[in-house]
Scaffold this motif. Structure first.
Motif, PDB file in Angstrom:
ATOM      1  N   LEU A 123    -105.273  -5.069 -40.914  1.00 37.87           N
ATOM      2  CA  LEU A 123    -106.248  -6.295 -40.378  1.00 37.87           C
ATOM      3  C   LEU A 123    -105.448  -7.696 -39.894  1.00 37.87           C
ATOM      4  N   TRP A 124    -104.206  -7.728 -40.353  1.00 34.38           N
ATOM      5  CA  TRP A 124    -103.465  -9.051 -40.300  1.00 34.38           C
ATOM      6  C   TRP A 124    -103.178  -9.197 -38.640  1.00 34.38           C
ATOM      7  N   GLN A 125    -103.366  -8.015 -37.832  1.00 31.92           N
ATOM      8  CA  GLN A 125    -103.186  -7.754 -36.637  1.00 31.92           C
ATOM      9  C   GLN A 125    -103.949  -8.722 -35.632  1.00 31.92           C
ATOM     10  N   VAL A 140    -112.987  -9.121 -42.115  1.00 33.66           N
ATOM     11  CA  VAL A 140    -113.237  -8.099 -42.918  1.00 33.66           C
ATOM     12  C   VAL A 140    -113.924  -6.916 -42.455  1.00 33.66           C
ATOM     13  N   HIS A 141    -113.665  -5.786 -43.133  1.00 33.78           N
ATOM     14  CA  HIS A 141    -113.971  -4.330 -42.849  1.00 33.78           C
ATOM     15  C   HIS A 141    -114.128  -3.295 -43.857  1.00 33.78           C
ATOM     16  N   THR A 142    -114.787  -2.315 -43.729  1.00 36.54           N
ATOM     17  CA  THR A 142    -114.945  -1.441 -44.894  1.00 36.54           C
ATOM     18  C   THR A 142    -114.631  -0.051 -44.540  1.00 36.54           C
ATOM     19  N   GLY A 158    -115.278   0.769 -50.255  1.00 40.71           N
ATOM     20  CA  GLY A 158    -114.080   1.222 -49.688  1.00 40.71           C
ATOM     21  C   GLY A 158    -112.940   0.164 -50.207  1.00 40.71           C
ATOM     22  N   THR A 159    -111.576   0.453 -49.637  1.00 41.70           N
ATOM     23  CA  THR A 159    -110.594  -0.488 -50.222  1.00 41.70           C
ATOM     24  C   THR A 159    -110.707  -1.715 -49.499  1.00 41.70           C
ATOM     25  N   ASP A 160    -111.729  -1.922 -48.558  1.00 42.62           N
ATOM     26  CA  ASP A 160    -112.444  -3.149 -48.159  1.00 42.62           C
ATOM     27  C   ASP A 160    -111.417  -4.521 -48.127  1.00 42.62           C
ATOM     28  N   VAL A 182    -106.424  -2.250 -55.957  1.00 38.28           N
ATOM     29  CA  VAL A 182    -105.242  -3.027 -56.494  1.00 38.28           C
ATOM     30  C   VAL A 182    -104.135  -2.536 -55.310  1.00 38.28           C
ATOM     31  N   ARG A 183    -104.050  -1.512 -54.897  1.00 34.64           N
ATOM     32  CA  ARG A 183    -103.286  -0.945 -53.539  1.00 34.64           C
ATOM     33  C   ARG A 183    -104.126  -0.395 -52.751  1.00 34.64           C
ATOM     34  N   ALA A 184    -103.684  -0.273 -51.438  1.00 33.42           N
ATOM     35  CA  ALA A 184    -104.449   0.236 -50.444  1.00 33.42           C
ATOM     36  C   ALA A 184    -104.158   1.778 -50.498  1.00 33.42           C
ATOM     37  N   LYS A 185    -105.134   2.451 -50.132  1.00 30.90           N
ATOM     38  CA  LYS A 185    -105.209   3.985 -50.022  1.00 30.90           C
ATOM     39  C   LYS A 185    -103.892   4.585 -49.514  1.00 30.90           C
ATOM     40  N   GLY A 186    -103.551   3.974 -48.187  1.00 31.70           N
ATOM     41  CA  GLY A 186    -102.569   4.461 -47.425  1.00 31.70           C
ATOM     42  C   GLY A 186    -101.320   4.505 -48.277  1.00 31.70           C
ATOM     43  N   GLU A 187    -101.267   3.423 -49.224  1.00 35.94           N
ATOM     44  CA  GLU A 187     -99.844   3.672 -50.097  1.00 35.94           C
ATOM     45  C   GLU A 187    -100.084   4.780 -51.163  1.00 35.94           C
ATOM     46  N   VAL A 188    -101.244   5.159 -51.913  1.00 33.19           N
ATOM     47  CA  VAL A 188    -101.407   6.193 -52.338  1.00 33.19           C
ATOM     48  C   VAL A 188    -101.273   7.476 -51.869  1.00 33.19           C
ATOM     49  N   THR A 301     -91.633 -19.009 -54.992  1.00 31.38           N
ATOM     50  CA  THR A 301     -92.808 -18.507 -54.280  1.00 31.38           C
ATOM     51  C   THR A 301     -92.254 -18.288 -52.718  1.00 31.38           C
ATOM     52  N   ARG A 302     -93.338 -17.755 -52.208  1.00 32.12           N
ATOM     53  CA  ARG A 302     -93.213 -17.396 -50.460  1.00 32.12           C
ATOM     54  C   ARG A 302     -94.674 -17.573 -50.078  1.00 32.12           C
ATOM     55  N   LEU A 303     -94.979 -17.649 -48.733  1.00 29.11           N
ATOM     56  CA  LEU A 303     -96.228 -17.636 -48.442  1.00 29.11           C
ATOM     57  C   LEU A 303     -96.493 -16.205 -47.859  1.00 29.11           C
ATOM     58  N   PRO A 304     -97.742 -15.688 -48.041  1.00 31.00           N
ATOM     59  CA  PRO A 304     -98.090 -14.341 -47.481  1.00 31.00           C
ATOM     60  C   PRO A 304     -97.714 -14.051 -46.290  1.00 31.00           C
ATOM     61  N   GLY A 305     -97.255 -12.864 -45.987  1.00 26.44           N
ATOM     62  CA  GLY A 305     -96.937 -12.724 -44.695  1.00 26.44           C
ATOM     63  C   GLY A 305     -95.532 -12.868 -44.492  1.00 26.44           C
ATOM     64  N   ASP A 306     -94.608 -13.516 -45.233  1.00 26.91           N
ATOM     65  CA  ASP A 306     -93.237 -13.923 -45.164  1.00 26.91           C
ATOM     66  C   ASP A 306     -92.417 -12.504 -45.115  1.00 26.91           C
ATOM     67  N   ARG A 307     -92.711 -11.690 -45.810  1.00 27.81           N
ATOM     68  CA  ARG A 307     -91.863 -10.371 -45.857  1.00 27.81           C
ATOM     69  C   ARG A 307     -92.127  -9.860 -44.610  1.00 27.81           C
ATOM     70  N   ARG A 308     -93.425  -9.653 -44.178  1.00 29.34           N
ATOM     71  CA  ARG A 308     -93.528  -8.894 -42.901  1.00 29.34           C
ATOM     72  C   ARG A 308     -92.900  -9.857 -41.682  1.00 29.34           C
ATOM     73  N   LEU A 309     -92.805 -11.069 -41.702  1.00 30.51           N
ATOM     74  CA  LEU A 309     -92.173 -11.668 -40.554  1.00 30.51           C
ATOM     75  C   LEU A 309     -90.782 -11.702 -40.457  1.00 30.51           C
TER      76      LEU A 309
HETATM   77  P1  NDP Z   1    -100.324  -5.825 -50.403  1.00 29.49           P
HETATM   78  O1  NDP Z   1    -100.831  -6.093 -51.844  1.00 29.49           O
HETATM   79  O2  NDP Z   1     -99.049  -5.419 -50.252  1.00 29.49           O
HETATM   80  O3  NDP Z   1    -100.235  -7.376 -49.778  1.00 29.49           O
HETATM   81  C1  NDP Z   1    -101.534  -8.365 -49.695  1.00 29.49           C
HETATM   82  C2  NDP Z   1    -100.993  -9.460 -49.178  1.00 29.49           C
HETATM   83  O4  NDP Z   1    -100.285 -10.214 -50.132  1.00 29.49           O
HETATM   84  C3  NDP Z   1    -100.050  -9.531 -47.980  1.00 29.49           C
HETATM   85  O5  NDP Z   1    -100.437 -10.634 -47.313  1.00 29.49           O
HETATM   86  C4  NDP Z   1     -98.671  -9.936 -48.708  1.00 29.49           C
HETATM   87  O6  NDP Z   1     -97.749 -10.476 -47.721  1.00 29.49           O
HETATM   88  C5  NDP Z   1     -99.251 -10.609 -49.695  1.00 29.49           C
HETATM   89  N1  NDP Z   1     -97.996 -10.884 -50.939  1.00 29.49           N
HETATM   90  C6  NDP Z   1     -97.461  -9.793 -51.503  1.00 29.49           C
HETATM   91  N2  NDP Z   1     -96.588 -10.411 -52.272  1.00 29.49           N
HETATM   92  C7  NDP Z   1     -96.798 -11.771 -52.177  1.00 29.49           C
HETATM   93  C8  NDP Z   1     -96.110 -12.838 -52.818  1.00 29.49           C
HETATM   94  N3  NDP Z   1     -95.077 -12.522 -53.875  1.00 29.49           N
HETATM   95  N4  NDP Z   1     -96.147 -14.012 -52.661  1.00 29.49           N
HETATM   96  C9  NDP Z   1     -97.277 -14.314 -51.568  1.00 29.49           C
HETATM   97  N5  NDP Z   1     -97.889 -13.337 -51.007  1.00 29.49           N
HETATM   98  C10 NDP Z   1     -97.549 -12.157 -51.312  1.00 29.49           C
HETATM   99  O7  NDP Z   1    -101.443  -5.428 -49.350  1.00 29.49           O
HETATM  100  P2  NDP Z   1    -102.476  -4.280 -49.660  1.00 29.49           P
HETATM  101  O8  NDP Z   1    -101.932  -2.996 -50.371  1.00 29.49           O
HETATM  102  O9  NDP Z   1    -103.568  -4.804 -50.395  1.00 29.49           O
HETATM  103  O10 NDP Z   1    -103.145  -3.982 -48.189  1.00 29.49           O
HETATM  104  C11 NDP Z   1    -102.293  -3.309 -47.214  1.00 29.49           C
HETATM  105  C12 NDP Z   1    -102.797  -3.207 -45.777  1.00 29.49           C
HETATM  106  O11 NDP Z   1    -103.899  -2.177 -45.868  1.00 29.49           O
HETATM  107  C13 NDP Z   1    -103.600  -4.355 -45.145  1.00 29.49           C
HETATM  108  O12 NDP Z   1    -102.778  -4.598 -44.076  1.00 29.49           O
HETATM  109  C14 NDP Z   1    -105.140  -4.182 -44.915  1.00 29.49           C
HETATM  110  O13 NDP Z   1    -105.338  -4.627 -43.755  1.00 29.49           O
HETATM  111  C15 NDP Z   1    -104.764  -2.354 -44.881  1.00 29.49           C
HETATM  112  N6  NDP Z   1    -105.955  -1.749 -45.113  1.00 29.49           N
HETATM  113  C16 NDP Z   1    -106.823  -1.351 -43.970  1.00 29.49           C
HETATM  114  C17 NDP Z   1    -107.816  -0.527 -43.967  1.00 29.49           C
HETATM  115  C18 NDP Z   1    -108.734  -0.005 -42.821  1.00 29.49           C
HETATM  116  O14 NDP Z   1    -109.623   0.730 -43.155  1.00 29.49           O
HETATM  117  N7  NDP Z   1    -108.515  -0.433 -41.694  1.00 29.49           N
HETATM  118  C19 NDP Z   1    -108.445  -0.268 -45.480  1.00 29.49           C
HETATM  119  C20 NDP Z   1    -107.853  -1.015 -46.436  1.00 29.49           C
HETATM  120  C21 NDP Z   1    -106.448  -1.553 -46.380  1.00 29.49           C
HETATM  121  P3  NDP Z   1     -96.662  -9.600 -47.009  1.00 29.49           P
HETATM  122  O15 NDP Z   1     -97.101  -8.652 -46.249  1.00 29.49           O
HETATM  123  O16 NDP Z   1     -95.769 -10.472 -46.317  1.00 29.49           O
HETATM  124  O17 NDP Z   1     -95.647  -9.124 -48.229  1.00 29.49           O
END
Ligand code: NDP
Length: 334
Positions: A123-125, A140-142, A158-160, A182-188, A301-309
Motif C-alpha cells: 500500500l505504500w505505493q 486501508v485494505h483487507t 485479514g492482515t489488514d 505482527v508480520r505480513a502473510k507474504g513474509e510467512v 531512530t529513523r523514519l518509516p520508509g527510510d530503509r526502502r528509500l
Molecule cells: P514491516 O513491519 O516490515 O514495516 C512496517 C513499517 O514500519 C514500514 O513502513 C517500515 O519502514 C517501518 N519500520 C520498520 N522498522 C522501523 C524502525 N526501526 N523505525 C521506523 N520505522 C520502521 O511491514 P509489514 O510486515 O507490517 O507489512 C509489509 C507489507 O505488506 C506492507 O507493504 C503492506 O502494504 C503489505 N500488505 C499487503 C496486503 C494486501 O493484501 N495487499 C496485506 C497485508 C500486507 P521500512 O519499509 O523503511 O522498513
C-alpha cells in the motif's frame, strides 16, 4: 539458495510478458508489473515478482478479469467510487490517483472507494503517489482471514494493512505501511518456502499454541500486533475498507474465494488531505519538518520508509536478485 540477477527493466519486461501470456491486456499487465517492480526496487520481496505465480493462478482459474477497465465517478461531494471491473488493483489505483488528488485539492479532503478488485500489492505505493501531489494520504485494505482476534485462536481478520504518507520539503514523502498482524502473510509464505523459522509471537498453530514454524502458522493463524490494540485497528480497517464501501470483509473473502492461490476480492479506501486547506496556510511543511528533525535527533531512530528509500537509490544501477526457482517458474508460466 541460487539467485538470478536482473536489471529492473528486465524484471518489468519478464513480468509483463508473463501476465500478457496468461490473459492480461497490456494496460493491466503494465500496471501490475510496474507495481511489482517498484516493490523490487525498494527490496520489498514479498510484493515483488514473488507475486507473479499468484496473479497467474487467479487469471488461470478465471476468477480475475485480466482485461478489466476500471471506471471512476463521484458519489458525494468529496467521495469518489471506482468500479474495478473484477480486475487486479494496480490499474484501478493508477486511474484513481489523479481524480482523487484533484478532488482533495479542490475540497481539502477527499476519499476514493475502490471496489471489485483483487489487491495483493504493497500500500505504500498508492499513498506515496498521492503525497507526491503535496497531499497527506491514508490507505486501508483487507484481505482473506488469517489473523486471530484478541482472545481468539482462529483466523478472523485479514492482515489488514494501513499506509500513510506525508510530503517532505526535499526528497520523497515519508510513508509508513504496516500490516496489523505482527508480520505480513507474504513474509510467512517466504519463510515457509525458504525453510526458515519465524520469531515466537508471530503466529499460532492449528492447536492454538504459539509456534515458530511458518507452515503451522499458515494452517493456524497470525497474531495481531500489540494484542487487543492491533486487533481494534484491524476492526477499524475492516469497517472502512469493507462495510463502509460495500465490499467483502476478511471472513467473507475466505468464504467466497475459490482458493486458487491468487488474491481475493476486496476493497480499498483511500483518503487524501490537502494540508494547505486546514487553516494553517503554508506552515504545515515547516512544522512537520521540525517534527521529523526532532525525532531524528535521538540516536537509533529513523523514519518509516527510510530503509526502502535507501534501497531505491541503489537499484536503478545495481541489479536485484530473485530466487532461481521463482525465475524458472515465471519463465515456465510465460
Ligand atoms: P514491516 O513491519 O516490515 O514495516 C512496517 C513499517 O514500519 C514500514 O513502513 C517500515 O519502514 C517501518 N519500520 C520498520 N522498522 C522501523 C524502525 N526501526 N523505525 C521506523 N520505522 C520502521 O511491514 P509489514 O510486515 O507490517 O507489512 C509489509 C507489507 O505488506 C506492507 O507493504 C503492506 O502494504 C503489505 N500488505 C499487503 C496486503 C494486501 O493484501 N495487499 C496485506 C497485508 C500486507 P521500512 O519499509 O523503511 O522498513
Amino acid at each position: 539458495m541460487t539467485k538470478v540477477a536482473l536489471a529492473l527493466d528486465d524484471a518489468r519486461e519478464l513480468a509483463t510478458r508473463c501476465l500478457v501470456a496468461n490473459g492480461c491486456d497490456k494496460a493491466n499487465a503494465g500496471a501490475i508489473a510496474d507495481s511489482m517492480v517498484r516493490a523490487e526496487a525498494d527490496i520489498c520481496e514479498s510484493h515483488g515478482l514473488f507475486r507473479v505465480p499468484g496473479y497467474v493462478a487467479a487469471l488461470s482459474s478465471g476468477k480475475v478479469n485480466g482485461k478489466a477497465d476500471p471506471k471512476i465517478g463521484p458519489v458525494a461531494p468529496g467521495v469518489l467510487r471506482m468500479d474495478g471491473d473484477g480486475g487486479f488493483s494496480p490499474l484501478a489505483l493508477e486511474r484513481g490517483e489523479e481524480p482523487l488528488a484533484a478532488a482533495a485539492k479542490e475540497q481539502g479532503i477527499a476519499a476514493l472507494a475502490i471496489t471489485d478488485t483483487y489487491h495483493v500489492s504493497a500500500l505504500w505505493q498508492e499513498v506515496e503517489a498521492l503525497a507526491k501531489h503535496n497531499l497527506a494520504a491514508l490507505a486501508v485494505h483487507t484481505s482473506k482471514a488469517v489473523v486471530a482476534p484478541a482472545g481468539g485462536n482462529k483466523p478472523f481478520f485479514g492482515t489488514d494493512p494501513m499506509a500513510f504518507a506525508w510530503p517532505r520539503r526535499d526528497g520523497p514523502p515519508m510513508a509508513f505501511d504496516q500490516a496489523t498482524s505482527v508480520r505480513a502473510k507474504g513474509e510467512v509464505l517466504i519463510a515457509a518456502r525458504d525453510g526458515h523459522e519465524m520469531a515466537l509471537g508471530i503466529g499460532i498453530g492449528p492447536d492454538g499454541n504459539p509456534t515458530t514454524d511458518p507452515n503451522l502458522i499458515l494452517k493456524g493463524a497470525l497474531l495481531p500486533f500489540g494484542g487487543y490494540k492491533g486487533a481494534a485497528i484491524g476492526l477499524m480497517i475492516e469497517l472502512l475498507s469493507a462495510s463502509l464501501i460495500g465490499e467483502w470483509c476478511a471472513f467473507e473473502q475466505s468464504e467466497g474465494d475459490n482458493n486458487d492461490g491468487g488474491p481475493t476480492r476486496g476493497g480499498e479506501l483511500l483518503v487524501a488531505f490537502d494540508p494547505t486547506k486546514f487553516g494553517n496556510g503554508e506552515d504545515w511543511l515547516d512544522h512537520s519538518e521540525a517534527l521529523f528533525e526532532r525525532l531524528l535527533s535521538q540516536d537509533g531512530t529513523r523514519l518509516p520508509g527510510d530503509r526502502r528509500l535507501a534501497n531505491r537509490k541503489r537499484t536503478p544501477t545495481e541489479e536485484i536478485s530473485i530466487p532461481k526457482s521463482l525465475y524458472d517458474n515465471i519463465v515456465e508460466l510465460t
